[in-house]
Design a protein around this motif. Structure first.
Motif, PDB file in Angstrom:
ATOM      1  N   GLY A 111      28.225  42.198  44.466  1.00  0.00           N
ATOM      2  CA  GLY A 111      27.788  42.172  45.671  1.00  0.00           C
ATOM      3  C   GLY A 111      27.526  43.771  46.358  1.00  0.00           C
ATOM      4  N   PRO A 112      27.305  43.783  47.603  1.00  0.00           N
ATOM      5  CA  PRO A 112      27.749  42.738  48.514  1.00  0.00           C
ATOM      6  C   PRO A 112      26.194  42.207  48.767  1.00  0.00           C
ATOM      7  N   TRP A 113      26.402  41.085  49.563  1.00  0.00           N
ATOM      8  CA  TRP A 113      25.224  40.122  50.037  1.00  0.00           C
ATOM      9  C   TRP A 113      25.386  39.999  51.499  1.00  0.00           C
ATOM     10  N   PRO A 114      24.523  41.058  52.005  1.00  0.00           N
ATOM     11  CA  PRO A 114      24.797  41.051  53.632  1.00  0.00           C
ATOM     12  C   PRO A 114      24.104  39.933  54.329  1.00  0.00           C
ATOM     13  N   VAL A 115      24.790  39.394  55.553  1.00  0.00           N
ATOM     14  CA  VAL A 115      24.449  38.110  56.070  1.00  0.00           C
ATOM     15  C   VAL A 115      24.203  38.824  57.748  1.00  0.00           C
ATOM     16  N   ASP A 116      23.141  38.661  58.171  1.00  0.00           N
ATOM     17  CA  ASP A 116      22.901  38.954  59.738  1.00  0.00           C
ATOM     18  C   ASP A 116      22.332  37.753  60.398  1.00  0.00           C
ATOM     19  N   GLU A 117      23.186  36.743  60.792  1.00  0.00           N
ATOM     20  CA  GLU A 117      22.693  35.512  61.368  1.00  0.00           C
ATOM     21  C   GLU A 117      22.673  35.559  63.144  1.00  0.00           C
ATOM     22  N   ARG A 118      21.540  35.001  63.427  1.00  0.00           N
ATOM     23  CA  ARG A 118      21.203  34.672  64.901  1.00  0.00           C
ATOM     24  C   ARG A 118      21.734  36.127  65.624  1.00  0.00           C
ATOM     25  N   TRP A 119      21.000  37.290  65.217  1.00  0.00           N
ATOM     26  CA  TRP A 119      21.119  38.310  66.181  1.00  0.00           C
ATOM     27  C   TRP A 119      20.525  38.412  67.358  1.00  0.00           C
ATOM     28  N   TRP A 120      19.606  37.485  67.871  1.00  0.00           N
ATOM     29  CA  TRP A 120      19.209  37.508  68.959  1.00  0.00           C
ATOM     30  C   TRP A 120      20.160  36.767  69.971  1.00  0.00           C
ATOM     31  N   GLU A 121      21.213  36.090  69.271  1.00  0.00           N
ATOM     32  CA  GLU A 121      22.369  35.436  70.246  1.00  0.00           C
ATOM     33  C   GLU A 121      23.649  36.182  70.012  1.00  0.00           C
ATOM     34  N   GLY A 122      23.515  37.487  69.673  1.00  0.00           N
ATOM     35  CA  GLY A 122      24.893  38.115  69.407  1.00  0.00           C
ATOM     36  C   GLY A 122      25.712  37.252  68.210  1.00  0.00           C
ATOM     37  N   GLY A 123      25.163  36.965  67.091  1.00  0.00           N
ATOM     38  CA  GLY A 123      25.559  36.169  65.848  1.00  0.00           C
ATOM     39  C   GLY A 123      26.499  37.324  65.133  1.00  0.00           C
ATOM     40  N   ARG A 124      26.775  36.661  64.108  1.00  0.00           N
ATOM     41  CA  ARG A 124      27.877  37.348  63.379  1.00  0.00           C
ATOM     42  C   ARG A 124      27.127  38.329  62.129  1.00  0.00           C
ATOM     43  N   ARG A 125      27.452  39.435  61.541  1.00  0.00           N
ATOM     44  CA  ARG A 125      27.094  40.088  60.829  1.00  0.00           C
ATOM     45  C   ARG A 125      28.555  40.126  59.600  1.00  0.00           C
ATOM     46  N   LEU A 126      28.074  39.986  58.485  1.00  0.00           N
ATOM     47  CA  LEU A 126      29.094  40.135  57.427  1.00  0.00           C
ATOM     48  C   LEU A 126      28.657  40.367  55.931  1.00  0.00           C
ATOM     49  N   VAL A 127      29.280  40.680  55.157  1.00  0.00           N
ATOM     50  CA  VAL A 127      29.014  40.810  53.700  1.00  0.00           C
ATOM     51  C   VAL A 127      30.024  39.809  52.656  1.00  0.00           C
ATOM     52  N   ARG A 128      29.333  39.468  51.495  1.00  0.00           N
ATOM     53  CA  ARG A 128      29.964  38.651  50.775  1.00  0.00           C
ATOM     54  C   ARG A 128      29.998  39.082  49.307  1.00  0.00           C
ATOM     55  N   PHE A 129      31.157  38.962  48.726  1.00  0.00           N
ATOM     56  CA  PHE A 129      31.560  39.483  47.421  1.00  0.00           C
ATOM     57  C   PHE A 129      32.072  38.464  46.472  1.00  0.00           C
ATOM     58  N   GLN A 130      31.631  38.422  45.025  1.00  0.00           N
ATOM     59  CA  GLN A 130      32.305  37.623  44.227  1.00  0.00           C
ATOM     60  C   GLN A 130      33.084  38.704  43.408  1.00  0.00           C
ATOM     61  N   MET A 131      34.669  38.211  43.501  1.00  0.00           N
ATOM     62  CA  MET A 131      35.668  38.790  42.720  1.00  0.00           C
ATOM     63  C   MET A 131      36.341  38.104  41.782  1.00  0.00           C
ATOM     64  N   VAL A 132      36.448  38.639  40.488  1.00  0.00           N
ATOM     65  CA  VAL A 132      36.937  37.925  39.259  1.00  0.00           C
ATOM     66  C   VAL A 132      38.384  38.556  38.976  1.00  0.00           C
ATOM     67  N   GLY A 133      39.476  38.096  38.919  1.00  0.00           N
ATOM     68  CA  GLY A 133      40.809  38.746  38.671  1.00  0.00           C
ATOM     69  C   GLY A 133      41.167  38.547  37.114  1.00  0.00           C
ATOM     70  N   VAL A 134      42.131  39.360  36.921  1.00  0.00           N
ATOM     71  CA  VAL A 134      42.478  39.463  35.298  1.00  0.00           C
ATOM     72  C   VAL A 134      43.000  38.289  34.798  1.00  0.00           C
ATOM     73  N   ASP A 135      43.080  37.345  35.698  1.00  0.00           N
ATOM     74  CA  ASP A 135      43.811  35.916  35.458  1.00  0.00           C
ATOM     75  C   ASP A 135      42.533  34.905  34.986  1.00  0.00           C
ATOM     76  N   GLY A 136      41.270  35.502  35.252  1.00  0.00           N
ATOM     77  CA  GLY A 136      40.133  34.680  34.926  1.00  0.00           C
ATOM     78  C   GLY A 136      39.627  33.767  35.916  1.00  0.00           C
TER      79      GLY A 136
END
Length: 508
Positions: A464-489
């Motif tokens: 990651g990150p994969w940014p997301v900017d949704e419906r900015w014209w309506e005051g929508g949400r802004r966020l980023v996504r990640f993929q996480m892998v722990g030591v347990d697999g």
């Protein structure tokens, strides 16, 4: 032979409102890929037009009903109009849902205006108020006449005057669904009416503007007539059984209707058809006491038909809908499809006992109580799943083939949490990791906790990150996504919205 065209304007909207039992005066529009495909007169009064984007249409009419485009629904709803027209004049040619043609029965009814009045009265009797009739020498002119006819009236083009009638029409009547751009090209060349098109040399029209324009050019000069491709009326597939004397118990009705159900299914099988949507009607004391539409995830066998009848009878007797002895049971196939569409695959399918058990639960709890997940387009895993009632064909789903900027790459997570888990991500120094406005990170993830019930563990790998900017014209949400892998697999999909971390899904 003269041609008569029956036009029901805004048919996609009419069919959608009828399916939902909504009044026709509400402003409504049918959308596909967020574009208006059809809208009714109430919506057009607010400025909504075909081809308009969804947000623009809703900006002009805040009360606009947003309806999904379902071609099967439109064709199914128009079937009863075709059946009614065939009662008046055999040989109906369905052009598309909402538009049909037939040979003009003017001589039989004493004139073409009189024939149009009879047909309009027939269609209005089905509950369709907006119907218009056009009569001319051939199909194209009759369709244009129908589009110019007033509400529930007939526009008749006298014999031999099709060319004169068409010459005053704008070139927009050549509107083609194939996107060839003929109308735009004619406009750029200064040709605004069909009369201007008629003045062009015959040999040049087909090469320059395409086959449709060449055909209309022949119509303008008195040719171009085409025979109607009439359909063969569908066979009578309804199964019905009368009881004399009337029966009072559900068990007795089902036992007596078993042979009728077997003949009903066998009659479909003879035509290599199966029924996926069944309407069961029960009459008591000469009146319709109970009617219900049943769906099947595959197709109805005779045992399935009897099961649905039994569940319907038991439920109707319990709530008091049936207050007299049953005199008649009718099985009507609402939707039939070729048998090959539901042939068993080499890998098998759902166990029939499971399907019957699910259908029974659905019969007791209601049609919307049992749902199955299906995949659709979307940016987040939660957006990509849609719940469809068991046995119903998905409709109105977002297309999966669109780009969907901000969506995560495959593979998709196996579990999507109904409510995201509160998570935490720390760097090597133990400080919380954050993502700034421009996408930079305050530190590299070293330890994380997927949820309150999970312990902290080192990060084995992350992406990651994969940014997301949704419906900015309506005051929508802004966020980023990640993929996480722990030591347990185990792998997780975590999201940072500017203030906190949450876990949306898990990769099992």
């Amino acid at each position: 032979m003269r041609t008569l065209v029956v036009w029901c304007p805004d048919w996609p909207v009419v069919a959608a409102l009828a399916e939902r039992d909504l009044p026709g005066h509400l402003p409504a529009a049918v959308f596909a890929a967020n574009l208006v495909q059809a809208c009714n007169g109430a919506a057009r009064e607010f400025g909504v037009r075909r081809g308009m984007r969804r947000r623009d249409a809703q900006a002009r009419c805040a009360e606009l009903l947003v309806l999904d485009q379902v071609p099967e629904r439109e064709a199914r709803a128009f079937e009863r109009v075709l059946a009614a027209l065939e009662e008046l004049r055999p040989g109906v040619a369905p052009l598309r849902p909402g538009l049909a043609a037939l040979r003009s029965p003017g001589r039989f009814y004493g004139g073409e205006p009189e024939a149009g009045a009879v047909i309009a009265e027939c269609v209005v009797g089905l509950g369709i108020r907006d119907v218009r009739i056009g009569v001319a020498d051939e199909l194209f002119t009759a369709e244009q006449a129908a589009r110019l006819a007033p509400l529930q009236e007939t526009c008749v083009v006298p014999p031999g005057e099709s060319g004169m009638f068409l010459r005053t029409l704008p070139v927009e009547v050549l509107d083609e669904a194939d996107g060839s751009g003929t109308v735009s090209l004619l406009r750029r060349l200064g040709l605004t009416t069909l009369g201007d098109l008629a003045q062009l040399p015959t040999g040049s029209v087909g090469a320059r503007f395409g086959s449709r324009a060449a055909w209309v050019h022949r119509v303008l000069h008195g040719g171009g007539a085409r025979p109607l491709s009439t359909r063969t009326p569908p066979p009578e597939l309804v199964g019905q059984v009368d009881f004399e004397p009337p029966l009072e118990s559900a068990e007795a009705v089902c036992f007596s209707a078993r042979r009728t159900a077997e003949r009903f299914v066998a009659g479909l099988a003879e035509r290599q058809l199966v029924c996926t949507e069944l309407l069961v009607g029960v009459e008591a004391d000469g009146a319709l006491a109970s009617e219900r539409r049943w769906l099947h995830p595959r197709w109805f066998a005779a045992a399935d038909v009897i099961d649905r009848l039994h569940w319907q009878l038991v439920g109707s007797l319990r709530v008091g809908d049936i207050r007299a002895a049953v005199t008649r049971v009718r099985f009507t196939p609402e939707t039939v499809v070729p048998e090959a569409d539901h042939a068993d695959g080499l890998w098998g399918g759902t166990d029939a006992r499971v399907e019957r058990g699910i259908a029974r639960v659905q019969g007791m709890l209601g049609h919307e109580a049992v749902v199955a997940p299906v995949l659709q387009g979307g940016r987040s895993p939660a957006d990509r799943q849609a719940m469809v009632p068991w046995g119903e064909r998905p409709a109105g789903l977002r297309p999966r083939e669109l780009p969907w900027p901000g969506s995560i790459p495959p593979p998709a997570p196996a579990r999507v949490f109904p409510a995201p888990w509160a998570a935490g991500v720390l760097d090597a120094a133990g400080r919380p990791v954050a993502v700034l406005d421009r996408g930079s990170m305050t530190g590299e993830p070293a330890r994380f906790r997927p949820g309150a019930a999970e312990g902290w563990q080192p990060v084995a790998a992350w992406a990651g990150p994969w940014p997301v900017d949704e419906r900015w014209w309506e005051g929508g949400r802004r966020l980023v996504r990640f993929q996480m892998v722990g030591v347990d697999g185990r792998a997780w999909l975590v999201t940072f919205d500017g203030s906190a971390w949450v876990t949306e899904a898990a990769y099992d």
